[in-house]
Design a protein around this motif. Structure first.
Motif, PDB file in Angstrom:
ATOM      1  N   ILE A  38      -3.933  -4.355  -0.716  1.00  0.00           N
ATOM      2  CA  ILE A  38      -2.860  -3.778  -1.535  1.00  0.00           C
ATOM      3  C   ILE A  38      -1.980  -2.863  -0.691  1.00  0.00           C
ATOM      4  O   ILE A  38      -0.750  -2.848  -0.834  1.00  0.00           O
ATOM      5  CB  ILE A  38      -3.457  -3.013  -2.735  1.00  0.00           C
ATOM      6  N   GLY A  39      -2.611  -2.082   0.214  1.00  0.00           N
ATOM      7  CA  GLY A  39      -1.825  -1.247   1.115  1.00  0.00           C
ATOM      8  C   GLY A  39      -0.908  -2.074   1.995  1.00  0.00           C
ATOM      9  O   GLY A  39       0.246  -1.693   2.247  1.00  0.00           O
ATOM     10  N   GLY A  40      -1.404  -3.222   2.472  1.00  0.00           N
ATOM     11  CA  GLY A  40      -0.567  -4.107   3.279  1.00  0.00           C
ATOM     12  C   GLY A  40       0.614  -4.649   2.494  1.00  0.00           C
ATOM     13  O   GLY A  40       1.727  -4.772   3.030  1.00  0.00           O
ATOM     14  N   ILE A  41       0.381  -4.963   1.228  1.00  0.00           N
ATOM     15  CA  ILE A  41       1.483  -5.440   0.377  1.00  0.00           C
ATOM     16  C   ILE A  41       2.536  -4.347   0.201  1.00  0.00           C
ATOM     17  O   ILE A  41       3.744  -4.603   0.282  1.00  0.00           O
ATOM     18  CB  ILE A  41       0.931  -5.896  -0.988  1.00  0.00           C
ATOM     19  N   LEU A  42       2.084  -3.116  -0.015  1.00  0.00           N
ATOM     20  CA  LEU A  42       3.031  -2.011  -0.166  1.00  0.00           C
ATOM     21  C   LEU A  42       3.838  -1.793   1.115  1.00  0.00           C
ATOM     22  O   LEU A  42       5.047  -1.548   1.069  1.00  0.00           O
ATOM     23  CB  LEU A  42       2.275  -0.734  -0.533  1.00  0.00           C
ATOM     24  N   MET A  43       3.171  -1.878   2.266  1.00  0.00           N
ATOM     25  CA  MET A  43       3.881  -1.715   3.535  1.00  0.00           C
ATOM     26  C   MET A  43       4.886  -2.835   3.747  1.00  0.00           C
ATOM     27  O   MET A  43       5.988  -2.623   4.272  1.00  0.00           O
ATOM     28  CB  MET A  43       2.881  -1.650   4.690  1.00  0.00           C
ATOM     29  N   ALA A  44       4.517  -4.047   3.345  1.00  0.00           N
ATOM     30  CA  ALA A  44       5.423  -5.181   3.512  1.00  0.00           C
ATOM     31  C   ALA A  44       6.645  -5.050   2.607  1.00  0.00           C
ATOM     32  O   ALA A  44       7.781  -5.332   3.010  1.00  0.00           O
ATOM     33  CB  ALA A  44       4.688  -6.485   3.213  1.00  0.00           C
ATOM     34  N   VAL A  45       6.434  -4.581   1.384  1.00  0.00           N
ATOM     35  CA  VAL A  45       7.538  -4.453   0.430  1.00  0.00           C
ATOM     36  C   VAL A  45       8.527  -3.382   0.877  1.00  0.00           C
ATOM     37  O   VAL A  45       9.747  -3.525   0.698  1.00  0.00           O
ATOM     38  CB  VAL A  45       6.987  -4.138  -0.976  1.00  0.00           C
ATOM     39  N   THR A  46       8.015  -2.289   1.455  1.00  0.00           N
ATOM     40  CA  THR A  46       8.884  -1.174   1.840  1.00  0.00           C
ATOM     41  C   THR A  46       9.464  -1.322   3.244  1.00  0.00           C
ATOM     42  O   THR A  46      10.250  -0.475   3.672  1.00  0.00           O
ATOM     43  CB  THR A  46       8.088   0.144   1.776  1.00  0.00           C
ATOM     44  N   ASN A  47       9.105  -2.386   3.959  1.00  0.00           N
ATOM     45  CA  ASN A  47       9.594  -2.587   5.319  1.00  0.00           C
ATOM     46  C   ASN A  47      10.764  -3.571   5.301  1.00  0.00           C
ATOM     47  O   ASN A  47      10.596  -4.743   4.974  1.00  0.00           O
ATOM     48  CB  ASN A  47       8.476  -3.131   6.210  1.00  0.00           C
ATOM     49  N   PRO A  48      11.978  -3.118   5.647  1.00  0.00           N
ATOM     50  CA  PRO A  48      13.130  -4.037   5.592  1.00  0.00           C
ATOM     51  C   PRO A  48      13.017  -5.198   6.567  1.00  0.00           C
ATOM     52  O   PRO A  48      13.577  -6.277   6.325  1.00  0.00           O
ATOM     53  CB  PRO A  48      14.314  -3.124   5.948  1.00  0.00           C
ATOM     54  N   VAL A  50      10.444  -6.961   7.133  1.00  0.00           N
ATOM     55  CA  VAL A  50       9.688  -8.029   6.481  1.00  0.00           C
ATOM     56  C   VAL A  50      10.612  -8.888   5.632  1.00  0.00           C
ATOM     57  O   VAL A  50      10.521 -10.118   5.606  1.00  0.00           O
ATOM     58  CB  VAL A  50       8.546  -7.431   5.631  1.00  0.00           C
ATOM     59  N   GLY A  51      11.554  -8.231   4.932  1.00  0.00           N
ATOM     60  CA  GLY A  51      12.509  -8.981   4.115  1.00  0.00           C
ATOM     61  C   GLY A  51      13.389  -9.887   4.949  1.00  0.00           C
ATOM     62  O   GLY A  51      13.685 -11.032   4.562  1.00  0.00           O
ATOM     63  N   GLY A  55      13.394 -14.280   5.159  1.00  0.00           N
ATOM     64  CA  GLY A  55      14.545 -15.142   4.928  1.00  0.00           C
ATOM     65  C   GLY A  55      14.527 -16.411   5.750  1.00  0.00           C
ATOM     66  O   GLY A  55      15.105 -17.426   5.347  1.00  0.00           O
ATOM     67  N   TYR A  56      13.876 -16.377   6.913  1.00  0.00           N
ATOM     68  CA  TYR A  56      13.772 -17.598   7.724  1.00  0.00           C
ATOM     69  C   TYR A  56      12.293 -17.952   7.972  1.00  0.00           C
ATOM     70  O   TYR A  56      11.913 -18.406   9.036  1.00  0.00           O
ATOM     71  CB  TYR A  56      14.510 -17.433   9.059  1.00  0.00           C
ATOM     72  N   PHE A  57      11.473 -17.728   6.930  1.00  0.00           N
ATOM     73  CA  PHE A  57      10.032 -17.930   7.044  1.00  0.00           C
ATOM     74  C   PHE A  57       9.687 -19.357   7.464  1.00  0.00           C
ATOM     75  O   PHE A  57       8.845 -19.575   8.334  1.00  0.00           O
ATOM     76  CB  PHE A  57       9.356 -17.600   5.713  1.00  0.00           C
ATOM     77  N   LEU A  64       7.250 -13.357  10.293  1.00  0.00           N
ATOM     78  CA  LEU A  64       6.853 -12.668   9.063  1.00  0.00           C
ATOM     79  C   LEU A  64       5.414 -12.180   9.161  1.00  0.00           C
ATOM     80  O   LEU A  64       5.110 -11.033   8.790  1.00  0.00           O
ATOM     81  CB  LEU A  64       7.016 -13.597   7.859  1.00  0.00           C
ATOM     82  N   ILE A  65       4.533 -13.033   9.664  1.00  0.00           N
ATOM     83  CA  ILE A  65       3.126 -12.639   9.792  1.00  0.00           C
ATOM     84  C   ILE A  65       2.992 -11.460  10.742  1.00  0.00           C
ATOM     85  O   ILE A  65       2.237 -10.516  10.500  1.00  0.00           O
ATOM     86  CB  ILE A  65       2.282 -13.835  10.280  1.00  0.00           C
ATOM     87  N   SER A  66       3.769 -11.489  11.836  1.00  0.00           N
ATOM     88  CA  SER A  66       3.714 -10.401  12.810  1.00  0.00           C
ATOM     89  C   SER A  66       4.186  -9.087  12.198  1.00  0.00           C
ATOM     90  O   SER A  66       3.570  -8.026  12.416  1.00  0.00           O
ATOM     91  CB  SER A  66       4.570 -10.756  14.027  1.00  0.00           C
ATOM     92  N   GLU A  67       5.272  -9.127  11.432  1.00  0.00           N
ATOM     93  CA  GLU A  67       5.793  -7.903  10.818  1.00  0.00           C
ATOM     94  C   GLU A  67       4.835  -7.345   9.770  1.00  0.00           C
ATOM     95  O   GLU A  67       4.700  -6.132   9.626  1.00  0.00           O
ATOM     96  CB  GLU A  67       7.156  -8.175  10.176  1.00  0.00           C
ATOM     97  N   VAL A  68       4.153  -8.241   9.049  1.00  0.00           N
ATOM     98  CA  VAL A  68       3.212  -7.788   8.018  1.00  0.00           C
ATOM     99  C   VAL A  68       1.985  -7.141   8.662  1.00  0.00           C
ATOM    100  O   VAL A  68       1.480  -6.117   8.181  1.00  0.00           O
ATOM    101  CB  VAL A  68       2.795  -8.973   7.118  1.00  0.00           C
TER     102      VAL A  68
END
Length: 408
Positions: A38-48, A50-51, A55-57, A64-68
């Motif tokens: 859940i902490g990883g999900i929160l970090m991913a959501v708040t990290n621009p 990751v967004g 977009g080019y996943f 994306l995996i690296s940024e998460v």
């Protein structure tokens, strides 16, 4: 004509403490895993970033995996092993920091866990740490004694300071019935303001300074460094291991520890068996306070080397979490302290390298507490209840058929 059988009495519901500590080690591990996810999900959501990578996943999913995973990679690199370090000392520096930060957490967590085993909520570890630090620091910078003897007296003074502050709670609980949660919370405030007041007096204030800080402790009052001056790891960590062994022996191999556990399980039954509940309450709170006082000594004689208004930081409150995660067992508390020490040590590096707010670490710690306090929730998330029910239903076909027939 036979007399009708009396209806069975409903079994009493388990206490909150018993429900919290009834989970097994697997549930604790799964609680940590769930909180980390859940902490990883929160970090991913708040990290621009990751967004942007999302977009080019489909064209380059590795970004994306690296940024998460980058924040947790930095967390590991800052708390366990820095594979990018220039030399061996730089590579192992993170694990030494984890052990250093974990030392007071382990000592204070043992004090909270010991009280839990006796059925008491020791919320006053914060104040007990402050009193232990006050007593130990005063002996450390006012008495000038040979090495060995000086450090020993500092440790004893810290134990006495914490034991006095915890023993007051036990005495009020045993003699007047005052609730230990209220008393410990109030004594936390008393200890904190007492510390701030004493730091304004000449006896505690550093000469030539107007800041509320004490003189440095003598070199003879400090814990020796275990790995040399390039590391902060000191012999206080070894003392934390000794304290863990002591609490294990006390609870599992001594008569006093048996009395503590009996009082925690059922005070009325313990009293009927001839155990002095009042004496046990006073004694367990004094020992719990002494363990928290040892955490204060680790602060002033280990890492800080002087006393200030923030000497206890949030260690006393984090110790409650450590004790809960450790299921109120000595070795469980020890390893929980190491985990939270890693969170603290690695959180700083994580913020510096990735820009992830260090508050995310606090969120993960809070989630761990939430899941530890609700084992059924963890079992439900991982489907353990369904598996348990299937095993129970399939373990005895005859019993299952009888049950089905009875329901029809």
């Amino acid at each position: 004509m036979s007399e009708p059988k009396p209806e069975p009495k409903p079994e009493p519901k388990d206490s909150v403490l018993k429900q919290i500590f009834s989970g097994n080690a697997l549930v604790s591990v799964l609680a940590i895993v769930l909180a980390v996810v859940i902490g990883g999900i929160l970090m991913a959501v708040t990290n621009p970033k990751v967004g942007v990578a999302a977009g080019y996943f489909f064209s380059r999913p590795s970004d994306l995996i690296s940024e998460v995973l980058k924040p947790y990679t930095a967390l590991v690199q800052g708390s366990i092993f820095n594979w990018a370090g220039a030399d061996f000392a730089a590579k192992i520096y993170p694990i030494t920091e984890t052990l250093t930060v974990a030392t007071p957490l382990i000592c204070a967590g043992l004090g909270v866990a010991l009280a839990f085993r006796a059925g008491l909520f020791n919320i006053g570890a914060q104040g007990q740490i402050i009193l232990g630090a006050l007593f130990g620091a005063y002996v450390g910078f006012t008495w000038h004694l040979p090495w060995g003897l000086h450090l020993l007296l500092v440790i004893v003074a810290g134990l006495v300071g914490g034991a006095v502050w915890g023993g007051v709670v036990g005495l009020l609980k045993a003699r007047t019935g005052a609730h230990e949660v209220i008393v410990t919370i109030m004594l936390n405030y008393v200890a904190n303001f007492l510390l701030m007041y004493l730091l304004t007096l000449p006896a505690f204030q550093r000469p030539g300074s107007t800041n509320p800080i004490s003189p440095f402790l003598d070199e003879t009052a400090l814990f020796p460094l275990l790995l040399g001056p390039q590391f902060r790891l000191h012999a206080g960590f070894l003392l934390a291991i000794v304290a863990t062994v002591f609490v294990w022996w006390l609870l599992n191999r001594s008569t006093v520890g048996f009395e503590f556990r009996a009082v925690g399980a059922n005070p009325k039954a313990a009293r009927t068996a001839g155990i002095s509940v009042s004496r046990s309450v006073i004694l367990v709170m004094a020992i719990a306070g002494a363990l928290a006082g040892l955490a204060g000594v680790a602060q002033v004689s280990g890492t800080e080397k002087y006393i200030s208004g923030g000497v206890a930081a949030s260690i006393g409150f984090d110790a409650i979490t450590v004790a809960l995660l450790g299921r109120s067992t000595p070795w469980g508390t020890f390893f929980a302290g190491l985990l939270f020490g890693a969170f603290r040590a690695g959180g700083v590096v994580m913020q510096a390298q990735t820009g992830t707010p260090i508050d995310i670490v606090l969120v993960i710690q809070s989630l761990i507490v939430l899941f530890i306090a609700a084992p059924p929730l963890v079992r439900a998330v991982f489907g353990m209840n369904r598996k348990k029910n299937r095993n129970k239903a399939g373990s005895n076909p005859a019993e299952t058929s009888l049950t089905s027939g009875a329901s029809v």
